[in-house]
Write an enzyme that holds these catalytic residues in place. Structure first.
Site, PDB file in Angstrom:
ATOM      1  N   SER A 101      45.132  43.841  52.387  1.00 41.47           N
ATOM      2  CA  SER A 101      45.595  43.027  51.260  1.00 41.47           C
ATOM      3  C   SER A 101      47.103  43.130  51.142  1.00 41.47           C
ATOM      4  O   SER A 101      47.646  44.216  50.879  1.00 41.47           O
ATOM      5  CB  SER A 101      44.939  43.521  49.968  1.00 41.47           C
ATOM      6  OG  SER A 101      45.593  42.911  48.871  1.00 41.47           O
ATOM      7  N   MET A 108      47.170  35.739  41.612  1.00 41.31           N
ATOM      8  CA  MET A 108      46.805  36.051  40.213  1.00 41.31           C
ATOM      9  C   MET A 108      47.678  35.256  39.257  1.00 41.31           C
ATOM     10  O   MET A 108      48.887  35.132  39.480  1.00 41.31           O
ATOM     11  CB  MET A 108      47.027  37.541  39.948  1.00 41.31           C
ATOM     12  CG  MET A 108      46.294  38.454  40.901  1.00 41.31           C
ATOM     13  SD  MET A 108      46.667  40.169  40.509  1.00 41.31           S
ATOM     14  CE  MET A 108      45.745  41.006  41.807  1.00 41.31           C
ATOM     15  N   HIS A 157      44.322  39.365  53.726  1.00 38.58           N
ATOM     16  CA  HIS A 157      43.759  39.068  52.407  1.00 38.58           C
ATOM     17  C   HIS A 157      44.926  38.802  51.452  1.00 38.58           C
ATOM     18  O   HIS A 157      45.851  39.606  51.335  1.00 38.58           O
ATOM     19  CB  HIS A 157      42.911  40.243  51.919  1.00 38.58           C
ATOM     20  CG  HIS A 157      42.198  39.987  50.641  1.00 38.58           C
ATOM     21  ND1 HIS A 157      41.030  39.240  50.569  1.00 38.58           N
ATOM     22  CD2 HIS A 157      42.469  40.362  49.367  1.00 38.58           C
ATOM     23  CE1 HIS A 157      40.621  39.183  49.313  1.00 38.58           C
ATOM     24  NE2 HIS A 157      41.485  39.849  48.556  1.00 38.58           N
ATOM     25  N   HIS A 196      42.261  34.807  47.987  1.00 34.33           N
ATOM     26  CA  HIS A 196      41.403  35.183  46.849  1.00 34.33           C
ATOM     27  C   HIS A 196      42.097  34.739  45.567  1.00 34.33           C
ATOM     28  O   HIS A 196      43.097  35.335  45.151  1.00 34.33           O
ATOM     29  CB  HIS A 196      41.211  36.716  46.896  1.00 34.33           C
ATOM     30  CG  HIS A 196      40.451  37.284  45.748  1.00 34.33           C
ATOM     31  ND1 HIS A 196      40.431  38.641  45.480  1.00 34.33           N
ATOM     32  CD2 HIS A 196      39.662  36.706  44.803  1.00 34.33           C
ATOM     33  CE1 HIS A 196      39.670  38.861  44.416  1.00 34.33           C
ATOM     34  NE2 HIS A 196      39.210  37.708  43.986  1.00 34.33           N
ATOM     35  N   ASP A 251      45.995  37.846  47.636  1.00 34.30           N
ATOM     36  CA  ASP A 251      45.546  37.863  46.242  1.00 34.30           C
ATOM     37  C   ASP A 251      46.475  37.049  45.355  1.00 34.30           C
ATOM     38  O   ASP A 251      47.628  37.420  45.152  1.00 34.30           O
ATOM     39  CB  ASP A 251      45.531  39.304  45.719  1.00 34.30           C
ATOM     40  CG  ASP A 251      44.411  40.116  46.321  1.00 34.30           C
ATOM     41  OD1 ASP A 251      43.251  39.662  46.264  1.00 34.30           O
ATOM     42  OD2 ASP A 251      44.685  41.211  46.837  1.00 34.30           O
ATOM     43  N   MET A 257      42.491  34.546  41.835  1.00 32.76           N
ATOM     44  CA  MET A 257      42.133  35.124  40.531  1.00 32.76           C
ATOM     45  C   MET A 257      42.868  34.306  39.476  1.00 32.76           C
ATOM     46  O   MET A 257      43.815  34.767  38.842  1.00 32.76           O
ATOM     47  CB  MET A 257      42.510  36.606  40.500  1.00 32.76           C
ATOM     48  CG  MET A 257      41.550  37.465  41.314  1.00 32.76           C
ATOM     49  SD  MET A 257      42.233  39.051  41.780  1.00 32.76           S
ATOM     50  CE  MET A 257      43.084  38.560  43.273  1.00 32.76           C
ATOM     51  N   MET A 295      33.445  42.100  44.052  1.00 33.58           N
ATOM     52  CA  MET A 295      34.547  42.927  43.539  1.00 33.58           C
ATOM     53  C   MET A 295      34.007  44.333  43.262  1.00 33.58           C
ATOM     54  O   MET A 295      33.046  44.499  42.506  1.00 33.58           O
ATOM     55  CB  MET A 295      35.118  42.337  42.247  1.00 33.58           C
ATOM     56  CG  MET A 295      35.848  41.019  42.409  1.00 33.58           C
ATOM     57  SD  MET A 295      37.139  40.997  43.675  1.00 33.58           S
ATOM     58  CE  MET A 295      38.224  42.317  43.133  1.00 33.58           C
ATOM     59  N   ASP A 302      35.812  44.016  47.977  1.00 33.38           N
ATOM     60  CA  ASP A 302      37.232  44.007  47.597  1.00 33.38           C
ATOM     61  C   ASP A 302      37.501  44.981  46.455  1.00 33.38           C
ATOM     62  O   ASP A 302      37.051  44.761  45.333  1.00 33.38           O
ATOM     63  CB  ASP A 302      37.628  42.578  47.193  1.00 33.38           C
ATOM     64  CG  ASP A 302      39.118  42.429  46.976  1.00 33.38           C
ATOM     65  OD1 ASP A 302      39.877  43.378  47.262  1.00 33.38           O
ATOM     66  OD2 ASP A 302      39.520  41.344  46.514  1.00 33.38           O
TER      67      ASP A 302
HETATM   68  C1  DX5 Z   1      42.279  43.359  43.218  1.00 32.94           C
HETATM   69  C2  DX5 Z   1      42.508  42.571  44.474  1.00 32.94           C
HETATM   70  C3  DX5 Z   1      42.339  43.368  45.695  1.00 32.94           C
HETATM   71  C4  DX5 Z   1      43.336  44.481  45.873  1.00 32.94           C
HETATM   72  C5  DX5 Z   1      42.641  45.564  46.634  1.00 32.94           C
HETATM   73  O1  DX5 Z   1      42.261  42.511  42.140  1.00 32.94           O
HETATM   74  O2  DX5 Z   1      41.606  41.477  44.549  1.00 32.94           O
HETATM   75  O3  DX5 Z   1      42.320  42.539  46.851  1.00 32.94           O
HETATM   76  O4  DX5 Z   1      44.498  44.091  46.545  1.00 32.94           O
HETATM   77  O5  DX5 Z   1      43.469  46.671  46.648  1.00 32.94           O
HETATM   78  P1  DX5 Z   1      42.920  48.130  46.911  1.00 32.94           P
HETATM   79  O6  DX5 Z   1      42.331  48.139  48.285  1.00 32.94           O
HETATM   80  O7  DX5 Z   1      44.165  48.975  46.801  1.00 32.94           O
HETATM   81  O8  DX5 Z   1      41.905  48.440  45.852  1.00 32.94           O
HETATM   82 ZN    ZN Z   2      41.382  40.407  46.519  1.00 35.95          ZN
END
Ligand code: DX5
Ligand code: ZN
Length: 218
Positions: free
Chosen positions: A8, A37, A33, A66, A35, A68, A137, A175
């Site tokens: 990620s 947000m 990956h 991903h 993320d 969010m 998740m 994840d």
């Molecule tokens: C959390 C994200 C994850 C995050 C995972 O909201 O969706 O993808 O980056 O990070 P780790 O592996 O550090 O938990």
């Molecule tokens: Zn993620």
């Protein structure tokens, strides 16, 4: 299908993003990956299209995005244009999930659905065969570096059994809080893709840690 590690980039050093992208290119990770947000669906804001476009120019592997964000259906074409290969929306953020999945596929991407820790896999049953990837998740989304929620193991097994029962090809991605301690159990439970942020990027040797995570599947 061979198992996949998806580092990620939320945990990357954004002042040295090129270096961290190159590390992943050279590693045994098959996916990036990504993320995204919005500060509304989750209590954090990460990055958007400008960062994604730079990433796309240098990343030589699948971009697993991903979202969010609330109302993810508003941005499907933009994420396709920004280079997403897999686009995952949250069930909890999608009022018309079936339509959104069709739109993601029509835009040429694989369609993923993410479930928060409290959301039952059974809420997906009527669309499971239309989904390329289910992201379970294993932390509450919003931040890297959180502790793995152990119930995710059982949830992974249950989902895997349903996928086998239906005979579909849906991948299971885990994840949050993935580590060298739980990766083996997750693969055994049926996970196909493990996302890893903190475990990879806090390592002194991230490339080797990616190999070690992958070796947990063997
Ligand atoms: C959390 C994200 C994850 C995050 C995972 O909201 O969706 O993808 O980056 O990070 P780790 O592996 O550090 O938990
Ligand atoms: Zn993620």
């Amino acid at each position: 299908m061979s198992k996949i590690i998806a580092p990620s980039i939320l945990s990357a050093d954004f002042a040295h993003l090129g270096r961290d992208i190159e590390m992943i290119n050279q590693s045994e990770a098959a996916w990036f990956h990504v993320d995204v947000m919005d500060g509304v669906f989750v209590p954090n804001i990460s990055f958007g299209f400008p960062v994604m476009k730079s990433l796309k120019q240098h990343a030589q592997k699948t971009l697993d995005v991903h979202l969010m964000i609330v109302q993810p259906e508003r941005y499907i074409q933009e994420f396709a244009d920004a280079g997403a290969d897999v686009l995952t929306v949250h069930l909890e953020a999608s009022t018309h999930l079936h339509r959104t999945l069709q739109q993601i596929k029509a835009a040429g991407m694989k369609a993923g659905v993410a479930l928060n820790p409290h959301t039952s896999i059974y809420s997906l049953m009527d669309v499971l065969e239309d989904i390329d990837l289910v992201c379970l998740m294993s932390v509450n989304p919003g931040f890297g570096g959180q502790k793995f929620i152990p119930q995710t193991l059982k949830k992974t097994e249950t989902l895997k059994n349903e996928i086998i029962r239906l005979g579909c090809n849906t991948l299971i991605e885990i994840d949050g809080g993935v580590s060298l301690q739980n990766a083996g159990d997750l693969f055994k439970a049926g996970a196909d893709v493990l996302v890893a942020g903190n475990t990879v990027f806090s390592s002194e040797n991230p490339t080797q840690t990616i190999t070690e995570l992958l070796n947990c599947s063997k």
